[in-house]
Design an enzyme around this catalytic site. Structure first.
Site, PDB file in Angstrom:
ATOM      1  CG  HIS A 102      -1.691   1.291   1.358  1.00  0.00           C
ATOM      2  ND1 HIS A 102      -2.635   1.745   0.464  1.00  0.00           N
ATOM      3  CD2 HIS A 102      -1.580   2.264   2.307  1.00  0.00           C
ATOM      4  CE1 HIS A 102      -3.098   2.921   0.856  1.00  0.00           C
ATOM      5  NE2 HIS A 102      -2.465   3.260   1.971  1.00  0.00           N
ATOM      6  CG  HIS A 126       1.100   7.100   4.216  1.00  0.00           C
ATOM      7  ND1 HIS A 126       1.548   6.358   3.150  1.00  0.00           N
ATOM      8  CD2 HIS A 126      -0.172   6.685   4.437  1.00  0.00           C
ATOM      9  CE1 HIS A 126       0.593   5.543   2.735  1.00  0.00           C
ATOM     10  NE2 HIS A 126      -0.467   5.723   3.503  1.00  0.00           N
ATOM     11  CD  GLU A 130      -3.720   5.258  11.395  1.00  0.00           C
ATOM     12  OE1 GLU A 130      -4.927   5.130  11.667  1.00  0.00           O
ATOM     13  OE2 GLU A 130      -3.304   5.627  10.291  1.00  0.00           O
ATOM     14  CG  ASP A 131      -1.465   1.351  10.488  1.00  0.00           C
ATOM     15  OD1 ASP A 131      -2.305   1.726  11.321  1.00  0.00           O
ATOM     16  OD2 ASP A 131      -1.616   1.483   9.257  1.00  0.00           O
ATOM     17  CG  ASP A 191      -4.199   6.632   1.990  1.00  0.00           C
ATOM     18  OD1 ASP A 191      -3.528   5.632   2.271  1.00  0.00           O
ATOM     19  OD2 ASP A 191      -5.331   6.868   2.489  1.00  0.00           O
TER      20      ASP A 191
END
Length: 721
Positions: A102, A126, A130-131, A191
């Site tokens: 991704h 990016h 967050e992940d 995105d």
């Protein structure tokens, strides 16, 4: 988390636009085979390799990046890929692909559009904060504060809840982050494009929800940021999900047209190439197919489609002047459709778009649309703000300090006027709901007009905008003092709807306490105007809600005399006639006063009536054969004259006007103020002046009163009986 992956949900086998065919910029380099953004999927990233090994993934990004930036430092990209791959290792998308596919796909989209290295580095990273366990501080330490800022901005956007209840405040925060650096939104749009391409694994209802948000919010934002390559593909993907039957019908039309052996666009392209070759203008002539949504719109507008309706010709040249040279040759050698001509080079669109639009008719009657632009214009037309690089990088040839243009605004090519205005709206809106409602209205506007200011500047406004919108676009909150406008040289009310190409002069009052009228909200269509008016009304409701009724009523210091009384009050010695023994009457039709040029005519009773030489009655009497009598002004200086003042409605106008008249020594004999009509008022004053030579000065003083737009001589009021 961007785990919304699935089987590819591309629009179909026919590519609606040549997104990848971005022409190189000068100096020209050898053309290379460009990747089509629509075919970027798992195969393009993984190649023949297995999922736990990605030997070719970063190579695609590097190749695309070098095409636009051959001297770019690739080391940050390599390090960012290593960090992203190791951080996301073990994470899988819902389709079963390694999650690293991704951020790689998002980065490749941006690289194809010409994004600079910092944006690509942030794009690879990016989702890491967050992940994964990677922190913003680690990103900053390894890649610098600029990359850290971009990653932080995108991370905040990922947390935006697009649900109805959360929309106003969260979207407002999202746009604040975007406005500080537009590259944040560039990454977000790429995105969303990749997630839309791979949406097939989602439940139909979730696909529809994501598609609607994309349609209502992100596609209009892409349009306003000028990123047409992303906007058009997002439109097609949304079209396929929300309108599957129309999409299938449109796809069948495109497939059917592609199978034709006689392509009118190909013939027109050869004809244009021949014309330009003979004229000696180096140019590249391409056939630019319409994307699915564009074909659908044309079909609804024109009915059955012909071959030329499925695309347009794109002519790319090296210099701005060549664009107009191409235009001249096409209009000279072919049959132009003049109504289709638009010049977006002289007057660019709000999203930085520049091009000449025209159309020519073929021998078979088919009309071929033609776009003419330079290679650089084409790059910006496709990639918008993405193509313009780092907003904080100062070019070496910067000639002025402070980064401001002639209007005092920050010079930042990656923040076009609309985005700058957007930041002003979110700061000025009294509450998130007001901001959200006005923003949604603005995003729904897909057409813009350009109007011209008296100084030669332009204002970009949405279609349907009024003079109220123009006032706030030009003056901001100072537009509260606007009292009227001249549109194309003629007086107009603030409610006047403007059209493309109008010339607008806004008439501003000088009273700092001026307030907008509540009815202005009915005529304000832009968020800039509506938010400013609402703020002022909310802050000072009493002042704004009070109508200036006393100023609108007739005022009469004392009864107006009739013509006989006016004439009798004039001293006979004020005018000397070349007819001994004759009495003198000053005509009521034109009210002559010193130092007017005058003439006279003998009437019954041994009197001479004195008229201004430009009076219509003089022409009538000359035509009737009446002899003129010479007239000159005597020593008596005082005079009585009737003046007509025209003004816009505003509080305290009558008081200001009478004060100005008194300041010039005028005694008001009578005054009448007619009821207002369309925010305009007519005042009629009969005044006595101690010196007729002061009349021009009096009229200038009256015109200088804010709100008064004209003062003329008028026939004095009369009474019957």
């Amino acid at each position: 988390m961007n785990a919304e992956a699935a089987n590819p949900a591309s629009p179909g086998p026919v590519t609606p636009t040549a997104v990848g065919a971005v022409a190189p910029t000068a100096p020209r380099r050898k053309a290379r085979s460009r990747l089509d953004l629509r075919r970027l999927g798992r195969a393009a990233l993984l190649g023949p390799a297995t999922r736990d090994r990605l030997p070719d993934a970063i190579g695609h990004v590097v190749e695309a990046h070098r095409a636009h930036h051959p001297d770019a430092d690739l080391e940050p990209l390599r390090r960012a890929y290593v960090l992203a791959e190791s951080s996301h290792r073990g994470q899988m998308r819902k389709s079963g692909e390694p999650y690293i596919t991704h951020p790689l796909a998002v980065t490749l989209i941006l690289a194809e559009l010409g994004a600079e290295s910092t944006t690509l580095t942030a794009s690879l990273l990016h989702d890491t904060v967050e992940d994964t366990d990677v922190t913003l501080d680690q990103v900053g330490e390894q890649f610098g504060e600029e990359v850290r800022y971009l990653v932080d901005g995108v991370t905040k956007l990922e947390k935006v809840d697009y649900g109805a209840a959360a929309e106003p405040e969260t979207f407002r925060k999202m746009l604040v982050a975007t406005g500080n650096d537009v590259r944040v939104m560039s990454i977000k749009l790429a995105d969303r494009l990749h997630n839309m391409r791979t949406l097939g694994v989602m439940r139909p209802e979730k696909q529809a929800r994501i598609a609607k948000v994309t349609r209502d919010v992100l596609i209009p934002l892409a349009e306003r940021l000028g990123v047409q390559a992303l906007k058009t593909e997002l439109e097609d993907l949304v079209f396929a999900i929300l309108h599957p039957e129309d999409y299938r019908h449109t796809r069948d039309l495109i497939v059917s047209n592609a199978s034709r052996t006689d392509d009118p666009l190909a013939g027109a392209a050869e004809q244009v190439r021949a014309v330009l070759r003979e004229a000696g203008i180096p140019a590249e002539v391409l056939i630019r197919p319409r994307h699915f949504v564009s074909v659908h719109r044309v079909a609804r507008k024109r009915g059955p489609l012909r071959g030329a309706d499925f695309g347009r010709l794109l002519v790319l040249v090296n210099e701005d002047a060549d664009c107009y040279g191409v235009l001249g040759e096409l209009h000279t050698c072919l049959t132009p459709v003049v109504s289709e001509f638009k010049d977006f080079i002289a007057v660019p669109k709000f999203n930085l778009y520049q091009s000449l639009h025209t159309a020519v008719a073929g021998d078979d009657g088919q009309v071929v649309e033609v776009l003419i632009r330079t290679h650089q214009m084409h790059r910006v037309a496709e990639a918008g703000v993405v193509a313009l690089g780092n907003p904080y990088a100062q070019p070496p040839s910067e000639e002025h300090d402070g980064g401001e243009d002639a209007d005092g605004e920050r010079v930042d090519p990656t923040r076009p006027g609309w985005l700058s205005r957007l930041l002003d709206w979110q700061r000025s809106a009294p509450d998130p709901d007001t901001f959200w409602s006005t923003l949604r209205e603005d995003l729904a506007q897909d057409r813009e007009i350009t109007v011209f200011r008296p100084d030669g500047g332009t204002l970009g406004l949405p279609e349907g905008a009024t003079c109220v919108d123009a006032a706030y676009a030009q003056y901001g909150e100072d537009a509260h003092a606007c009292i009227g406008a001249r549109v194309n040289g003629r007086l107009a009310t603030l409610s006047t709807v403007l059209t493309d190409g109008d010339s607008v002069q806004l008439l501003m009052g000088q009273d700092p306490a001026s307030e907008p009228s509540r009815e202005w909200l009915e005529h304000a269509h832009t968020p800039t105007a509506r938010i400013a008016i609402q703020r002022r009304l909310a802050a000072r409701p009493t002042a704004c809600d009070t109508e200036p009724e006393p100023e609108r009523r007739a005022a009469a210091p004392r009864p107006a005399p009739d013509d006989a009384e006016v004439l009798a009050a004039r001293p006979a010695a004020s005018a000397v006639v070349d007819l001994p023994g004759a009495s003198v009457r000053l005509a009521g039709c034109c009210t002559p006063v010193p130092p007017d040029e005058v003439t006279g005519f003998a009437v019954h009773g041994g009197a001479v009536t004195v008229h201004r030489t430009g009076c219509a009655a003089v022409t009538d009497m000359k035509d009737a054969g009446r002899a003129e009598v010479g007239v000159s002004w005597g020593d008596t200086a005082d005079c009585r004259v009737t003046l007509l003042a025209e003004s816009f409605v505003r509080p305290h106008l009558l008081a200001d006007l009478t004060e100005a008249m008194a300041g010039e020594g005028a005694e008001i004999v009578s005054a009448t103020v007619e009821p207002p009509s369309q925010q305009r008022v007519r005042h009629t004053y009969t005044v006595q002046l101690p010196d007729a030579a002061r009349l021009p000065t009096l009229m200038r003083a009256m015109r200088d009163v804010p709100g008064v737009y004209d003062v003329t001589r008028s026939r004095p009021p009369t009474t019957d009986g």
